[in-house]
Write an enzyme that holds these catalytic residues in place. Structure first.
Site, mmCIF file in Angstrom:
data_model
loop_
_atom_site.group_PDB
_atom_site.id
_atom_site.type_symbol
_atom_site.label_atom_id
_atom_site.label_comp_id
_atom_site.label_asym_id
_atom_site.label_seq_id
_atom_site.Cartn_x
_atom_site.Cartn_y
_atom_site.Cartn_z
ATOM 1 N N GLU A 291 23.015 -20.961 1.431
ATOM 2 C CA GLU A 291 22.747 -19.588 0.982
ATOM 3 C C GLU A 291 23.645 -18.589 1.727
ATOM 4 O O GLU A 291 24.143 -17.627 1.134
ATOM 5 C CB GLU A 291 21.257 -19.266 1.203
ATOM 6 C CG GLU A 291 20.842 -17.820 0.980
ATOM 7 C CD GLU A 291 20.978 -17.323 -0.456
ATOM 8 O OE1 GLU A 291 21.429 -18.088 -1.327
ATOM 9 O OE2 GLU A 291 20.650 -16.158 -0.700
ATOM 10 N N ARG B 176 3.552 0.736 -6.734
ATOM 11 C CA ARG B 176 3.550 -0.256 -5.670
ATOM 12 C C ARG B 176 2.391 -1.243 -5.809
ATOM 13 O O ARG B 176 2.369 -2.270 -5.144
ATOM 14 C CB ARG B 176 3.468 0.447 -4.299
ATOM 15 C CG ARG B 176 4.675 1.309 -4.010
ATOM 16 C CD ARG B 176 4.397 2.280 -2.890
ATOM 17 N NE ARG B 176 4.299 1.628 -1.603
ATOM 18 C CZ ARG B 176 5.322 1.384 -0.798
ATOM 19 N NH1 ARG B 176 6.531 1.724 -1.157
ATOM 20 N NH2 ARG B 176 5.136 0.805 0.361
ATOM 21 N N GLU C 244 29.905 -14.274 -2.652
ATOM 22 C CA GLU C 244 29.673 -13.463 -3.854
ATOM 23 C C GLU C 244 29.887 -11.970 -3.625
ATOM 24 O O GLU C 244 30.296 -11.277 -4.552
ATOM 25 C CB GLU C 244 28.315 -13.752 -4.501
ATOM 26 C CG GLU C 244 27.101 -13.299 -3.732
ATOM 27 C CD GLU C 244 25.803 -13.600 -4.480
ATOM 28 O OE1 GLU C 244 24.800 -13.856 -3.815
ATOM 29 O OE2 GLU C 244 25.797 -13.572 -5.719
ATOM 30 N N TRP D 172 -3.694 -2.129 -1.198
ATOM 31 C CA TRP D 172 -3.566 -3.451 -1.813
ATOM 32 C C TRP D 172 -4.254 -4.385 -0.831
ATOM 33 O O TRP D 172 -3.777 -4.593 0.277
ATOM 34 C CB TRP D 172 -2.083 -3.787 -1.981
ATOM 35 C CG TRP D 172 -1.812 -5.172 -2.429
ATOM 36 C CD1 TRP D 172 -1.701 -6.284 -1.650
ATOM 37 C CD2 TRP D 172 -1.616 -5.614 -3.772
ATOM 38 N NE1 TRP D 172 -1.454 -7.379 -2.419
ATOM 39 C CE2 TRP D 172 -1.390 -7.009 -3.714
ATOM 40 C CE3 TRP D 172 -1.612 -4.975 -5.010
ATOM 41 C CZ2 TRP D 172 -1.160 -7.759 -4.867
ATOM 42 C CZ3 TRP D 172 -1.377 -5.738 -6.142
ATOM 43 C CH2 TRP D 172 -1.156 -7.109 -6.069
ATOM 44 N N CYS E 114 0.842 -1.192 0.000
ATOM 45 C CA CYS E 114 0.000 0.000 0.000
ATOM 46 C C CYS E 114 0.879 1.244 0.000
ATOM 47 O O CYS E 114 2.049 1.200 0.333
ATOM 48 C CB CYS E 114 -0.863 0.020 1.251
ATOM 49 S SG CYS E 114 -1.715 -1.518 1.565
ATOM 50 N N ASN F 298 -0.297 0.505 6.190
ATOM 51 C CA ASN F 298 0.378 -0.394 5.271
ATOM 52 C C ASN F 298 0.889 -1.560 6.110
ATOM 53 O O ASN F 298 1.587 -1.323 7.088
ATOM 54 C CB ASN F 298 1.549 0.391 4.633
ATOM 55 C CG ASN F 298 2.307 -0.426 3.617
ATOM 56 O OD1 ASN F 298 1.938 -1.553 3.328
ATOM 57 N ND2 ASN F 298 3.365 0.162 3.077
ATOM 58 N N GLY F 299 0.545 -2.798 5.767
ATOM 59 C CA GLY F 299 1.038 -3.945 6.539
ATOM 60 C C GLY F 299 -0.089 -4.790 7.097
ATOM 61 O O GLY F 299 -1.197 -4.808 6.549
ATOM 62 N N LYS G 261 23.411 -9.531 -13.009
ATOM 63 C CA LYS G 261 22.095 -9.714 -12.402
ATOM 64 C C LYS G 261 21.268 -10.740 -13.178
ATOM 65 O O LYS G 261 20.483 -11.486 -12.617
ATOM 66 C CB LYS G 261 21.374 -8.353 -12.350
ATOM 67 C CG LYS G 261 20.048 -8.389 -11.612
ATOM 68 C CD LYS G 261 20.240 -8.643 -10.126
ATOM 69 C CE LYS G 261 18.945 -8.830 -9.375
ATOM 70 N NZ LYS G 261 19.160 -9.583 -8.118
ATOM 71 N N HIS H 120 32.185 -36.050 8.008
ATOM 72 C CA HIS H 120 32.556 -36.864 6.840
ATOM 73 C C HIS H 120 33.547 -36.134 5.938
ATOM 74 O O HIS H 120 33.664 -36.451 4.760
ATOM 75 C CB HIS H 120 31.301 -37.251 6.057
ATOM 76 C CG HIS H 120 30.365 -38.086 6.876
ATOM 77 N ND1 HIS H 120 30.646 -39.370 7.262
ATOM 78 C CD2 HIS H 120 29.159 -37.793 7.431
ATOM 79 C CE1 HIS H 120 29.656 -39.837 8.014
ATOM 80 N NE2 HIS H 120 28.740 -38.898 8.133
ATOM 81 N N LYS I 15 26.044 -16.114 -0.302
ATOM 82 C CA LYS I 15 25.971 -14.650 -0.168
ATOM 83 C C LYS I 15 27.331 -14.086 0.235
ATOM 84 O O LYS I 15 27.782 -13.089 -0.295
ATOM 85 C CB LYS I 15 24.949 -14.255 0.913
ATOM 86 C CG LYS I 15 23.519 -14.248 0.478
ATOM 87 C CD LYS I 15 23.210 -13.041 -0.367
ATOM 88 C CE LYS I 15 22.073 -13.280 -1.335
ATOM 89 N NZ LYS I 15 22.121 -14.380 -2.236
#
Ligand code: F6R
Length: 608
Positions: free
Chosen positions: A480, A27, A487, A74, A2, A98-99, A603, A503, A484
């Site tokens: 991940e 938005r 990279e 929204w 929103c 909003n939320g 990207k 192991h 991160k």
């Protein structure tokens, strides 16, 4: 997501509120409204659909007043009708939001005993009613808002307008961004600087938990405890750019901090928030109940999101899942039963290997489903059904908000599959959806421990190698975390299933090797404890990411602990992404690398 706008002006504001809302159209929204004070009384105009409808309403029935708030909604709780559109108001206060207010049902029940009844189906109206009750009890606007903020749980941005207060707006932020704009004689509020660009470029951003009393003289900002705080005023360049960094140094930081909002926005597309049930908008070209197997292909972070979902689909829906790195899948020539379903996960929707995997599946008679962030991308266009991540453009090369949105969708799909296959009864499905609904506020709380991550990043920036460990659905989060870190900081990092440590990788452990263990309290945490002891016994320095309960069970003797909010184990992998993202980000900042455009990376990878 929103949009919120507020103006304390010297001329009539209704037209300018709509003008500012138009700048927030990007938005996404499905209804809109404004409220102003006319001779001290709250007046509103609201309309379903696009802003043109609201503008037409204002033309036929104009609204005076030099102070006001506006909103593009929204829909989350309750359909996109005029009656559910914001601002929600009583005779004393109007509010835009909003939320999500997570505990609105309990609060409404309590308000009802005092005769305060809602007129809409929204969660937002509870805020207007709570403030009104406090005002009726004799509190002034500031104290009424402070008392209300203590009662509501969730992720939100809020703006309040009060009857009889021609020179005051109040704003509050917890999870959804809000900016204060300083004009020469006027003051403004907005979801972002872009909305305020026609009025001012002098901006202060509220931080998590802040709330502010805005008057023509300026803004008094307080933290959640009520202590006055200073927030720096910056000069925004938003007039030139739609996508800008706000008060963040890098797009990656901005995108990490947008996650309470982007998760909420994505969630509302897949979940009926009021019913707390999965509600997919599109008809699926397949039936989960009939599926023998689901084939998932993706690259990089998207692949790791697929890996998390394997734990969910197999556990909650008893649906076998194959997850492959797309570059391997495409050349392996895997046998696929006709009529199967293949799912592709891609932020850009253009990744060459994922697209090739999709075309292989198309040629082998599979139904094609994709989770993408760019709706007009090739992968989206070539799919039979698209599940969009609704998080707006992701600019930083390292993916963050797209990943949490992908996982949000995968979580909702695994609940849908579990119900369709008869493995989740209504109560259990409800419990899992509730965990998802509560996730944005937990993410917002997790973001507020950024200081811990900065401190630990100092240590990480001196390391040559870092090991990440996790078990179950947290194992892909360990992968991940390592991805991160390498990279964007260029520090060598590996992710391992905690049980695999002995192991092989344990040979690497020594005093110089930080070992980051992702272990929120769950049924496997005690198993991870044994692995942590194996590390400690060899002088390894453990950084534990867990919650309070996990810290009590396994937190003894570790070098450092990052405490996350306690959430349902189902959504713990999504929440645990926040600390690993922030650790990588702050380490990279300390190393002085090009955080948003790390070397050698692109990207959108449209080559093999
Ligand atoms: C990691 C990252 C990459 C992408 C991968 C796939 O932070 O961003 O690993 O996840 O290149 O890209 P998409 O999702 O666009 O297919």
């Amino acid at each position: 997501m929103c949009g919120i706008i507020g103006i304390i002006g010297v001329e009539p504001v209704a037209g300018r509120l709509v003008e500012a809302l138009k700048r927030l159209e990007y938005r996404g929204y499905d209804s809109a409204g404004v409220a102003t004070l006319e001779r001290g009384s709250i007046s509103r105009r609201r309309a379903e659909g696009k802003l043109n409808n609201l503008a037409a309403r204002l033309e036929s029935d104009p609204l005076g007043g030099t102070i006001g708030i506006g909103h593009t909604r929204w829909a989350t709780h309750g359909g996109p009708t005029e009656n559910n559109a914001h601002p929600h108001a009583t005779a004393k206060v109007a509010v835009v939001h909003n939320g999500i207010i997570e505990n609105f049902r309990e609060l409404l029940a309590d308000l009802a005993t005092d005769g305060y009844l809602p007129k809409s189906q929204t969660d937002t109206e509870v805020v207007a009613l709570l403030v009104t009750r406090e005002l009726d009890n004799g509190l002034g606007p500031e104290d009424a808002v402070a008392a209300t903020l203590k009662q509501i749980r969730g992720a939100f941005g809020l703006a309040f307008l009060f009857a009889g207060e021609e020179e005051m707006l109040i704003a509050a932020r917890k999870g959804s961004p809000l900016a204060i704009g300083f004009g020469k004689t006027e003051m403004f509020l907005g979801s972002d600087a872009f909305a305020l660009a026609p009025f001012t470029n002098s901006i202060a951003y509220l931080e998590e938990g802040d709330w502010a009393v805005v008057t023509p003289k300026g803004a008094v900002i307080r933290d959640f405890e009520g202590n006055p705080v200073e927030r720096p005023r910056t000069t925004s360049s938003a007039s030139a750019l739609l996508v800008e960094k706000g008060n963040h140094r890098h797009f990656m930081a901005k995108e990490i901090f947008e996650q309470p909002e982007t998760i909420t926005h994505t969630l509302t597309h897949y979940v009926d928030m009021a019913e707390e049930a999965v509600a997919l908008k599109d008809r699926l070209p397949f039936d989960f109940a009939e599926l023998p197997r689901l084939t998932i292909s993706a690259c990089g972070t998207g692949y790791l999101a697929g890996l998390v979902s394997k734990y969910w689909f197999e556990r909650y829906a008893r649906l076998p899942v194959d997850v492959d790195v797309a570059s391997e899948f495409r050349y392996r020539e895997p046998p696929l039963d006709r009529g199967g379903v293949a799912l592709f996960i891609s932020q850009s929707g253009e990744t060459a290997d994922t697209l090739a995997a999709l075309r292989y599946c198309a040629a082998h008679g599979q139904s094609l489903a994709s989770i993408v962030n760019v709706p007009e991308s090739t992968i989206a266009r070539e799919s039979d059904v698209v599940f969009p991540t609704l998080c707006g453009p992701e600019v930083a090369v390292a993916s963050t908000k797209a990943t949490t949105a992908q996982l949000t969708i995968l979580a909702a799909l695994s609940i849908a599959a579990g119900e369709a296959r008869g493995h989740l009864d209504r109560a259990k499905a409800h419990e899992l959806v509730r965990a998802l609904v509560e996730l944005p506020s937990a993410v917002s709380r997790a973001l507020s421990s950024e200081g811990d991550m900065e401190r630990i990043a100092k240590r990480l920036s001196k390391a040559k190698d870092v090991l990440y460990l996790g078990r179950g659905a947290l194992y892909p989060i360990a992968l991940e975390g390592a991805l991160k870190l390498k990279e964007i900081s260029y520090i060598h990092a590996e992710g391992y299933a905690a049980g695999e440590l002995k192991h092989g990788p344990i040979a690497l452990v020594d005093e110089a090797m930080p070992v980051i263990v992702v272990a929120p309290s769950d049924e496997l945490v005690e198993k991870t404890l044994s692995n942590m002891q194996e590390v400690s016994a060899r002088g390894g320095k453990i950084i534990l990411i867990t919650d309070e309960q996990g810290a009590e069970t396994v937190g003894h003797g570790v070098a450092d602990i990052i405490i996350m909010p306690k959430v349902h184990p189902f959504v713990a992998p999504i929440l645990s992404l926040i600390p690993v993202q922030l650790l990588a980000y702050h380490t990279a900042v300390m190393m002085g690398t090009d955080v948003d455009q790390p070397r050698n990376l692109a990207k959108s990878v449209t080559v093999e």
